[in-house]
Design a protein around this motif. Structure first.
Motif, PDB file in Angstrom:
ATOM      1  N   ALA A 245       0.824  -1.216   0.000  1.00 45.37           N
ATOM      2  CA  ALA A 245       0.000   0.000   0.000  1.00 45.37           C
ATOM      3  C   ALA A 245       0.853   1.260   0.000  1.00 45.37           C
ATOM      4  O   ALA A 245       1.978   1.276   0.509  1.00 45.37           O
ATOM      5  CB  ALA A 245      -0.918  -0.009   1.217  1.00 45.37           C
ATOM      6  N   THR A 246       0.325   2.344  -0.570  1.00 41.17           N
ATOM      7  CA  THR A 246       1.015   3.634  -0.571  1.00 41.17           C
ATOM      8  C   THR A 246       0.855   4.311   0.787  1.00 41.17           C
ATOM      9  O   THR A 246       0.029   3.905   1.616  1.00 41.17           O
ATOM     10  CB  THR A 246       0.456   4.563  -1.660  1.00 41.17           C
ATOM     11  OG1 THR A 246      -0.902   4.916  -1.313  1.00 41.17           O
ATOM     12  CG2 THR A 246       0.477   3.896  -3.022  1.00 41.17           C
ATOM     13  N   ASP A 247       1.627   5.376   0.999  1.00 41.57           N
ATOM     14  CA  ASP A 247       1.521   6.099   2.268  1.00 41.57           C
ATOM     15  C   ASP A 247       0.119   6.684   2.450  1.00 41.57           C
ATOM     16  O   ASP A 247      -0.432   6.670   3.558  1.00 41.57           O
ATOM     17  CB  ASP A 247       2.593   7.188   2.378  1.00 41.57           C
ATOM     18  CG  ASP A 247       2.650   8.120   1.178  1.00 41.57           C
ATOM     19  OD1 ASP A 247       1.857   7.964   0.240  1.00 41.57           O
ATOM     20  OD2 ASP A 247       3.524   9.005   1.170  1.00 41.57           O
ATOM     21  N   ALA A 248      -0.512   7.167   1.369  1.00 41.08           N
ATOM     22  CA  ALA A 248      -1.863   7.713   1.478  1.00 41.08           C
ATOM     23  C   ALA A 248      -2.859   6.634   1.874  1.00 41.08           C
ATOM     24  O   ALA A 248      -3.770   6.874   2.687  1.00 41.08           O
ATOM     25  CB  ALA A 248      -2.273   8.354   0.154  1.00 41.08           C
ATOM     26  N   ASP A 249      -2.727   5.437   1.300  1.00 40.74           N
ATOM     27  CA  ASP A 249      -3.600   4.320   1.669  1.00 40.74           C
ATOM     28  C   ASP A 249      -3.461   3.996   3.157  1.00 40.74           C
ATOM     29  O   ASP A 249      -4.454   3.735   3.846  1.00 40.74           O
ATOM     30  CB  ASP A 249      -3.239   3.066   0.861  1.00 40.74           C
ATOM     31  CG  ASP A 249      -3.496   3.220  -0.626  1.00 40.74           C
ATOM     32  OD1 ASP A 249      -4.390   3.997  -0.999  1.00 40.74           O
ATOM     33  OD2 ASP A 249      -2.781   2.560  -1.418  1.00 40.74           O
ATOM     34  N   ILE A 250      -2.235   4.006   3.639  1.00 40.85           N
ATOM     35  CA  ILE A 250      -1.970   3.655   5.036  1.00 40.85           C
ATOM     36  C   ILE A 250      -2.576   4.700   5.970  1.00 40.85           C
ATOM     37  O   ILE A 250      -3.180   4.362   7.000  1.00 40.85           O
ATOM     38  CB  ILE A 250      -0.462   3.502   5.283  1.00 40.85           C
ATOM     39  CG1 ILE A 250       0.120   2.403   4.385  1.00 40.85           C
ATOM     40  CG2 ILE A 250      -0.179   3.180   6.753  1.00 40.85           C
ATOM     41  CD1 ILE A 250       1.638   2.401   4.312  1.00 40.85           C
ATOM     42  N   VAL A 251      -2.438   5.989   5.618  1.00 43.51           N
ATOM     43  CA  VAL A 251      -3.020   7.047   6.445  1.00 43.51           C
ATOM     44  C   VAL A 251      -4.541   6.903   6.493  1.00 43.51           C
ATOM     45  O   VAL A 251      -5.159   7.009   7.560  1.00 43.51           O
ATOM     46  CB  VAL A 251      -2.625   8.442   5.921  1.00 43.51           C
ATOM     47  CG1 VAL A 251      -3.348   9.527   6.711  1.00 43.51           C
ATOM     48  CG2 VAL A 251      -1.132   8.650   6.019  1.00 43.51           C
ATOM     49  N   ASN A 252      -5.156   6.663   5.336  1.00 47.27           N
ATOM     50  CA  ASN A 252      -6.608   6.484   5.314  1.00 47.27           C
ATOM     51  C   ASN A 252      -7.034   5.321   6.203  1.00 47.27           C
ATOM     52  O   ASN A 252      -8.013   5.423   6.956  1.00 47.27           O
ATOM     53  CB  ASN A 252      -7.085   6.236   3.881  1.00 47.27           C
ATOM     54  CG  ASN A 252      -7.174   7.498   3.052  1.00 47.27           C
ATOM     55  OD1 ASN A 252      -7.255   8.601   3.605  1.00 47.27           O
ATOM     56  ND2 ASN A 252      -7.148   7.360   1.747  1.00 47.27           N
ATOM     57  N   MET A 253      -6.318   4.203   6.123  1.00 44.34           N
ATOM     58  CA  MET A 253      -6.692   3.042   6.924  1.00 44.34           C
ATOM     59  C   MET A 253      -6.441   3.294   8.405  1.00 44.34           C
ATOM     60  O   MET A 253      -7.217   2.849   9.266  1.00 44.34           O
ATOM     61  CB  MET A 253      -5.935   1.822   6.438  1.00 44.34           C
ATOM     62  CG  MET A 253      -6.610   0.517   6.806  1.00 44.34           C
ATOM     63  SD  MET A 253      -8.248   0.285   6.056  1.00 44.34           S
ATOM     64  CE  MET A 253      -7.791  -0.471   4.500  1.00 44.34           C
ATOM     65  N   ALA A 254      -5.370   4.013   8.721  1.00 41.80           N
ATOM     66  CA  ALA A 254      -5.109   4.368  10.116  1.00 41.80           C
ATOM     67  C   ALA A 254      -6.229   5.258  10.665  1.00 41.80           C
ATOM     68  O   ALA A 254      -6.669   5.092  11.812  1.00 41.80           O
ATOM     69  CB  ALA A 254      -3.753   5.067  10.240  1.00 41.80           C
ATOM     70  N   ALA A 255      -6.677   6.200   9.847  1.00 40.72           N
ATOM     71  CA  ALA A 255      -7.776   7.074  10.270  1.00 40.72           C
ATOM     72  C   ALA A 255      -9.069   6.278  10.465  1.00 40.72           C
ATOM     73  O   ALA A 255      -9.816   6.510  11.412  1.00 40.72           O
ATOM     74  CB  ALA A 255      -7.989   8.183   9.231  1.00 40.72           C
ATOM     75  N   LEU A 256      -9.333   5.323   9.564  1.00 45.58           N
ATOM     76  CA  LEU A 256     -10.520   4.485   9.694  1.00 45.58           C
ATOM     77  C   LEU A 256     -10.440   3.623  10.954  1.00 45.58           C
ATOM     78  O   LEU A 256     -11.447   3.394  11.623  1.00 45.58           O
ATOM     79  CB  LEU A 256     -10.688   3.618   8.453  1.00 45.58           C
ATOM     80  CG  LEU A 256     -11.179   4.360   7.208  1.00 45.58           C
ATOM     81  CD1 LEU A 256     -10.906   3.548   5.949  1.00 45.58           C
ATOM     82  CD2 LEU A 256     -12.661   4.675   7.327  1.00 45.58           C
ATOM     83  N   ALA A 257      -9.235   3.121  11.261  1.00 42.95           N
ATOM     84  CA  ALA A 257      -9.069   2.357  12.502  1.00 42.95           C
ATOM     85  C   ALA A 257      -9.327   3.244  13.714  1.00 42.95           C
ATOM     86  O   ALA A 257     -10.050   2.848  14.638  1.00 42.95           O
ATOM     87  CB  ALA A 257      -7.669   1.751  12.551  1.00 42.95           C
ATOM     88  N   ALA A 258      -8.754   4.440  13.711  1.00 45.60           N
ATOM     89  CA  ALA A 258      -8.958   5.373  14.830  1.00 45.60           C
ATOM     90  C   ALA A 258     -10.421   5.798  14.945  1.00 45.60           C
ATOM     91  O   ALA A 258     -10.943   5.985  16.044  1.00 45.60           O
ATOM     92  CB  ALA A 258      -8.062   6.600  14.644  1.00 45.60           C
ATOM     93  N   PHE A 259     -11.085   5.912  13.824  1.00 47.21           N
ATOM     94  CA  PHE A 259     -12.510   6.279  13.780  1.00 47.21           C
ATOM     95  C   PHE A 259     -13.389   5.165  14.326  1.00 47.21           C
ATOM     96  O   PHE A 259     -14.466   5.404  14.858  1.00 47.21           O
ATOM     97  CB  PHE A 259     -12.884   6.591  12.327  1.00 47.21           C
ATOM     98  CG  PHE A 259     -14.345   6.839  12.095  1.00 47.21           C
ATOM     99  CD1 PHE A 259     -14.959   7.981  12.561  1.00 47.21           C
ATOM    100  CD2 PHE A 259     -15.102   5.916  11.376  1.00 47.21           C
ATOM    101  CE1 PHE A 259     -16.318   8.213  12.317  1.00 47.21           C
ATOM    102  CE2 PHE A 259     -16.435   6.137  11.129  1.00 47.21           C
ATOM    103  CZ  PHE A 259     -17.053   7.289  11.609  1.00 47.21           C
ATOM    104  N   GLY A 260     -12.920   3.913  14.215  1.00 52.70           N
ATOM    105  CA  GLY A 260     -13.713   2.784  14.681  1.00 52.70           C
ATOM    106  C   GLY A 260     -14.736   2.330  13.666  1.00 52.70           C
ATOM    107  O   GLY A 260     -15.845   1.937  14.032  1.00 52.70           O
ATOM    108  N   VAL A 261     -14.370   2.377  12.368  1.00 51.16           N
ATOM    109  CA  VAL A 261     -15.323   1.999  11.319  1.00 51.16           C
ATOM    110  C   VAL A 261     -15.737   0.545  11.443  1.00 51.16           C
ATOM    111  O   VAL A 261     -16.811   0.154  11.002  1.00 51.16           O
ATOM    112  CB  VAL A 261     -14.709   2.277   9.927  1.00 51.16           C
ATOM    113  CG1 VAL A 261     -13.610   1.283   9.597  1.00 51.16           C
ATOM    114  CG2 VAL A 261     -15.784   2.268   8.836  1.00 51.16           C
ATOM    115  N   GLY A 262     -14.888  -0.280  12.084  1.00 54.25           N
ATOM    116  CA  GLY A 262     -15.207  -1.695  12.239  1.00 54.25           C
ATOM    117  C   GLY A 262     -16.140  -2.021  13.379  1.00 54.25           C
ATOM    118  O   GLY A 262     -16.396  -3.184  13.670  1.00 54.25           O
ATOM    119  N   GLY A 263     -16.652  -1.004  14.043  1.00 60.46           N
ATOM    120  CA  GLY A 263     -17.603  -1.240  15.115  1.00 60.46           C
ATOM    121  C   GLY A 263     -16.986  -1.068  16.489  1.00 60.46           C
ATOM    122  O   GLY A 263     -15.795  -0.944  16.661  1.00 60.46           O
TER     123      GLY A 263
END
Length: 421
Positions: A403-421
């Motif tokens: 993954a690119t750095d932008a992909d990683i930042v987006n996924m890190a933000a989604l993890a911090a956001f709690g998109v997985g519940g």
């Protein structure tokens, strides 16, 4: 200038554009720019004094500066009220995922998290961690050998600063606690204490997941150097499924101005009817967390009984299972993808319980979900984010290999956001 209906282009606007370009040229460039230079990452200096024209950040940096100068100098006839919203709109013009991520980034900034980046010695991971911190999303923790991380950062021209922590798994004062925790989980699954100690000392996924499980970090992202299924297996040694929830993979598809949630794209290979009902409930929860009111289509190769088939019968039974559970979202099926996504096709079935086209698609099997989302991304011009892990007891996400750095930042933000519940 056009967005604020400027009466003229004045010197203040030109100077604002020049300053914005000068500031951006001094920043670390993203992977997209490096790729355009055949992998050679340009750095500010005698050979690189203005940003590359394909730098994706330009659209969100220069126009707001020009617009602000036009407003301040009195030549704007249509002032912009909220500059942050304007920046998000500009980014979305180029990248459809930016509009979705803007809302999530704003939520994370209000409650910053400590995110551990498991593969902390990789250059794109270090860049992602720095970007995560620079955007005010929280603190970043890199797992790796301190000297190796420092060497990689130096060779890439990066300054880690005091917002980046580096944790060496083998030397950590917490690895004894983590090893004991892991042993208590795995001792009846064939693991000795020394096996668990070795996993904590030498495997960054186990160490990083243990940090989250023990409260030393709030979220985790991994996957750059290891394929999805292997990374997930590592994580599941350490973190349980959330009680009362099902573990699934969800992909977000952004195409033609709309967002569609697709499930299960990563976990359950051949779901039965009850499994499909569980998947629908979890996917509907994801839709709500990202701001959609879920309309779930249970997909099959047939539509309302024609043509018949074994998989169709399972999807039909899944709809009946949802009926019995009395869920609080719209759902319908079994139906083909074109019926679910096209109003004209759906009009032939006036009895459908969906009030509009579906924004959540539950696939009849993992293979159809994975194949279709990858085809959409490569051939259909769609942007696909994921798979996202939904249903773990801790916020952990896995990016795609390389993954690119932008992909990683987006996924890190989604993890911090709690998109997985």
């Amino acid at each position: 200038a056009l967005d604020v209906r400027a009466k003229t282009i004045n010197m203040e606007m030109k100077i604002a554009a020049a300053k914005a370009l000068a500031e951006l040229a001094r920043e670390d460039v993203p992977d997209e720019v490096a790729n355009a230079y055949q992998g050679a990452r340009p750095r500010f200096g005698r050979d690189y004094i203005i940003p590359a024209p394909f730098d994706p950040r330009l659209i969100a940096i220069v126009p707001p500066a020009v617009a602000r100068a036009a407003m301040d100098s009195g030549v704007a006839r249509h002032p912009i009220v909220d500059m942050n919203v304007y920046r998000a709109e500009l980014s979305a013009r180029r990248d459809p995922i930016a509009g979705l991520m803007h809302t999530i980034y704003d939520r994370v900034r209000r409650d910053p998290k400590r995110v551990v980046f498991a593969e902390g010695e990789e250059e794109q991971v270090i860049r992602a961690a720095l970007s995560f911190v620079a955007q005010g999303l929280g603190r970043a923790i890199l797992v790796g050998r301190e000297e190796r991380v420092a060497q990689m950062a130096k060779s890439a021209g990066l300054e880690l600063g005091d917002q980046i922590e580096v944790h060496n798994a083998k030397l950590s004062s917490r690895n004894g606690v983590y090893a004991q925790f892991l042993f208590e989980r795995l001792q009846r699954k064939g693991y000795l204490f020394r096996d668990c100690q070795r996993l904590i000392n030498t495997d960054r996924n186990h160490f990083a997941a243990a940090m989250v499980a023990q409260g030393d970090a709030d979220a985790m992202v991994t996957g750059v150097t290891r394929n999805f299924s292997n990374a997930l297996e590592d994580v599941r040694h350490v973190v349980d499924q959330k009680p009362g929830h099902r573990l699934i993979g969800v992909s977000l598809v952004l195409a033609h101005g709309r967002i569609v949630v697709v499930a299960d794209t990563a976990i359950t290979e051949m779901p039965e009817a009850a499994d499909l009902a569980d998947i629908a409930i979890e996917a509907a929860g994801v839709a709500r967390r990202i701001g959609l009111e879920p309309r779930v289509a249970m997909l099959a190769f047939s539509t309302f009984g024609y043509p018949p088939g074994e998989r169709t019968a399972r999807v039909h039974d899944a709809v009946r299972a949802l009926d019995a559970r009395r869920v609080d979202f719209e759902y319908e099926g079994e139906m083909a993808a074109d019926v679910a996504l096209n109003r004209h096709a759906m009009a032939a079935y006036p009895f459908s319980r969906l009030s509009d086209t579906a924004n959540v698609l539950v696939m009849p099997a993992f293979h159809s979900a994975s194949i279709s989302t990858k085809m959409l991304q490569e051939l259909g011009g769609a942007t696909v984010l994921g798979p996202l892990i939904v249903g773990l007891d801790k916020p952990i996400q896995i990016v795609q290999l390389g993954a690119t750095d932008a992909d990683i930042v987006n996924m890190a933000a989604l993890a911090a956001f709690g998109v997985g519940g």
